[in-house]
Write a protein that holds these residues in place. Structure first.
Motif, mmCIF file in Angstrom:
data_model
loop_
_atom_site.group_PDB
_atom_site.id
_atom_site.type_symbol
_atom_site.label_atom_id
_atom_site.label_comp_id
_atom_site.label_asym_id
_atom_site.label_seq_id
_atom_site.Cartn_x
_atom_site.Cartn_y
_atom_site.Cartn_z
ATOM 1 N N THR A 57 0.853 -1.175 0.000
ATOM 2 C CA THR A 57 0.000 0.000 0.000
ATOM 3 C C THR A 57 0.891 1.228 0.000
ATOM 4 N N VAL A 58 0.347 2.359 -0.425
ATOM 5 C CA VAL A 58 1.063 3.618 -0.332
ATOM 6 C C VAL A 58 0.229 4.544 0.549
ATOM 7 N N LEU A 59 0.874 5.147 1.533
ATOM 8 C CA LEU A 59 0.232 6.147 2.370
ATOM 9 C C LEU A 59 0.490 7.519 1.755
ATOM 10 N N ALA A 60 -0.503 8.395 1.838
ATOM 11 C CA ALA A 60 -0.350 9.756 1.340
ATOM 12 C C ALA A 60 -0.616 10.712 2.495
ATOM 13 N N LEU A 61 0.432 11.393 2.944
ATOM 14 C CA LEU A 61 0.311 12.365 4.017
ATOM 15 C C LEU A 61 0.296 13.758 3.412
ATOM 16 N N GLU A 62 -0.810 14.455 3.596
ATOM 17 C CA GLU A 62 -0.934 15.839 3.126
ATOM 18 C C GLU A 62 -0.663 16.757 4.315
ATOM 19 N N HIS A 63 0.384 17.550 4.193
ATOM 20 C CA HIS A 63 0.817 18.401 5.295
ATOM 21 C C HIS A 63 1.712 19.489 4.734
ATOM 22 N N ARG A 64 1.556 20.701 5.219
ATOM 23 C CA ARG A 64 2.433 21.797 4.778
ATOM 24 C C ARG A 64 3.201 22.346 5.967
ATOM 25 N N PRO A 65 4.546 22.379 5.882
ATOM 26 C CA PRO A 65 5.337 21.812 4.788
ATOM 27 C C PRO A 65 5.440 20.298 4.921
ATOM 28 N N VAL A 66 5.872 19.642 3.849
ATOM 29 C CA VAL A 66 6.098 18.205 3.911
ATOM 30 C C VAL A 66 7.171 17.921 4.950
ATOM 31 N N PRO A 67 6.963 16.937 5.831
ATOM 32 C CA PRO A 67 7.985 16.635 6.836
ATOM 33 C C PRO A 67 9.248 16.098 6.179
ATOM 34 N N PRO A 68 10.405 16.363 6.787
ATOM 35 C CA PRO A 68 11.651 15.838 6.217
ATOM 36 C C PRO A 68 11.651 14.323 6.239
ATOM 37 N N ALA A 69 12.461 13.740 5.334
ATOM 38 C CA ALA A 69 12.507 12.288 5.217
ATOM 39 C C ALA A 69 13.091 11.613 6.445
ATOM 40 N N GLY A 70 13.853 12.341 7.266
ATOM 41 C CA GLY A 70 14.341 11.775 8.513
ATOM 42 C C GLY A 70 15.704 11.125 8.421
ATOM 43 N N GLY A 71 16.432 11.367 7.337
ATOM 44 C CA GLY A 71 17.774 10.815 7.216
ATOM 45 C C GLY A 71 17.755 9.308 7.067
ATOM 46 N N ALA A 72 18.661 8.634 7.748
ATOM 47 C CA ALA A 72 18.797 7.199 7.583
ATOM 48 C C ALA A 72 17.670 6.427 8.264
ATOM 49 N N VAL A 73 17.020 7.047 9.245
ATOM 50 C CA VAL A 73 15.963 6.371 9.982
ATOM 51 C C VAL A 73 14.638 7.050 9.676
ATOM 52 N N SER A 74 13.707 6.310 9.125
ATOM 53 C CA SER A 74 12.417 6.890 8.764
ATOM 54 C C SER A 74 11.599 7.180 10.014
ATOM 55 N N PRO A 75 10.898 8.325 10.067
ATOM 56 C CA PRO A 75 10.002 8.587 11.202
ATOM 57 C C PRO A 75 8.715 7.778 11.134
ATOM 58 N N TRP A 76 8.513 7.039 10.050
ATOM 59 C CA TRP A 76 7.314 6.231 9.893
ATOM 60 C C TRP A 76 7.520 4.848 10.514
ATOM 61 N N LEU A 77 6.479 4.367 11.168
ATOM 62 C CA LEU A 77 6.430 2.983 11.634
ATOM 63 C C LEU A 77 5.103 2.412 11.153
ATOM 64 N N VAL A 78 5.173 1.460 10.222
ATOM 65 C CA VAL A 78 3.980 0.882 9.612
ATOM 66 C C VAL A 78 4.106 -0.631 9.667
ATOM 67 N N TYR A 79 3.071 -1.302 10.182
ATOM 68 C CA TYR A 79 3.157 -2.758 10.272
ATOM 69 C C TYR A 79 1.772 -3.382 10.253
ATOM 70 N N LEU A 80 1.753 -4.675 9.950
ATOM 71 C CA LEU A 80 0.546 -5.492 10.044
ATOM 72 C C LEU A 80 0.673 -6.372 11.276
ATOM 73 N N THR A 81 -0.411 -6.491 12.026
ATOM 74 C CA THR A 81 -0.403 -7.362 13.192
ATOM 75 C C THR A 81 -1.784 -7.970 13.371
ATOM 76 N N VAL A 82 -1.883 -8.905 14.281
ATOM 77 C CA VAL A 82 -3.155 -9.531 14.638
ATOM 78 C C VAL A 82 -3.388 -9.268 16.119
ATOM 79 N N PRO A 83 -4.582 -8.782 16.509
ATOM 80 C CA PRO A 83 -4.831 -8.488 17.923
ATOM 81 C C PRO A 83 -4.511 -9.689 18.819
ATOM 82 N N GLY A 84 -3.822 -9.415 19.894
ATOM 83 C CA GLY A 84 -3.465 -10.469 20.826
ATOM 84 C C GLY A 84 -2.103 -11.085 20.593
#
Length: 247
Positions: free
Chosen positions: A37-64
């Motif tokens: 999937t692709v996430l689209a964040l609309e924000h002004r200004p666009v946040p910096p990419a964060g260098g070598a470590v992305s500020p994004w944390l995205v994952y799939l999990t199952v409750p429990g």
């Protein structure tokens, strides 16, 4: 084995909509390389990419469960338009009923969770204006390589698309003509190209590759006039085109 082309499992949805920040996903795709999937964040200004470590944390999990399937997001920014596209690949996921998509980012007012088998609420701001599809090489192409694009996602005056070649085993994408690096011969074309006509519609692109894949993520301008998107895989002689109406 997955079919040759991508399948849309969920259409685009808006997950957060506040006065300063809006987050949408551009549809959940089952592709030859797994879930994407692709996430689209609309924000002004666009946040910096964060260098070598992305500020994004995205994952799939199952409750429990105490663990999940982590995405390693790829970023394509457009500061002028205030949109950041975050490409999230999860690989092949066997269980489709019950998993939750979880998104963390410091700009979001809260962490976001979406049950993938919940009822869909289609987005009014993120729209797939071209459907995902495979690229069919003349004569069937090369065994073990499948080429596909993610369609065209319109968000905030921009279009996002991904073109990927997925190999069933290492080594298939190292043949002549498959070099995607900027150090290839100056007179050679990149193996995968996304082009817009008229050419003024080109904004940004980002390339990535490994032993079993090669991809280009492209951001195009969704203007007031019609636009044609061309997806091309030069080594296999495969292509696809779509006409996109003006915004």
């Amino acid at each position: 084995m997955h079919s040759d082309g991508p399948t849309l499992l969920r259409p685009p949805e808006t997950l957060v909509d506040t006065p300063g920040t809006r987050l949408s996903h551009g549809g959940l795709l089952d592709t030859p390389a797994g879930l994407l999937t692709v996430l689209a964040l609309e924000h002004r200004p666009v946040p910096p990419a964060g260098g070598a470590v992305s500020p994004w944390l995205v994952y799939l999990t199952v409750p429990g469960r105490p663990y999940g399937t982590l995405a390693l997001p790829g970023l394509v920014d457009d500061p002028e338009y205030g949109v950041q596209f975050v490409v999230c690949q999860f690989g092949r996921v066997a269980q489709r009923n019950g998993p939750v998509l979880v998104v963390h980012h410091s700009l979001l007012p809260r962490s976001v969770g979406l049950f993938l088998d919940a009822a869909v609420t289609p987005s009014t701001v993120a729209e797939l204006v071209a459907e995902p599809a495979p690229l069919e090489p003349p004569g069937g192409g090369e065994d073990g390589i499948r080429v596909w694009h993610s369609g065209a996602l319109r968000v905030g005056g921009l279009l996002y698309t991904r073109l990927e070649a997925t190999a069933d085993r290492p080594g298939l994408l190292t043949a002549p003509g498959w070099d995607p690096s900027p150090y290839r011969p100056a007179d050679s074309r990149p193996p995968l190209e996304v082009r817009a006509e008229p050419r003024g519609g080109q904004r940004h692109d980002a390339r990535s590759w490994g032993e079993e894949y090669s991809a280009v993520d492209a951001v195009l301008l969704a203007g007031d006039t019609p636009l044609r998107i061309d997806w091309t895989c030069h080594p296999l002689g495969a292509s696809d085109s779509r006409e996109i109406d003006g915004s």
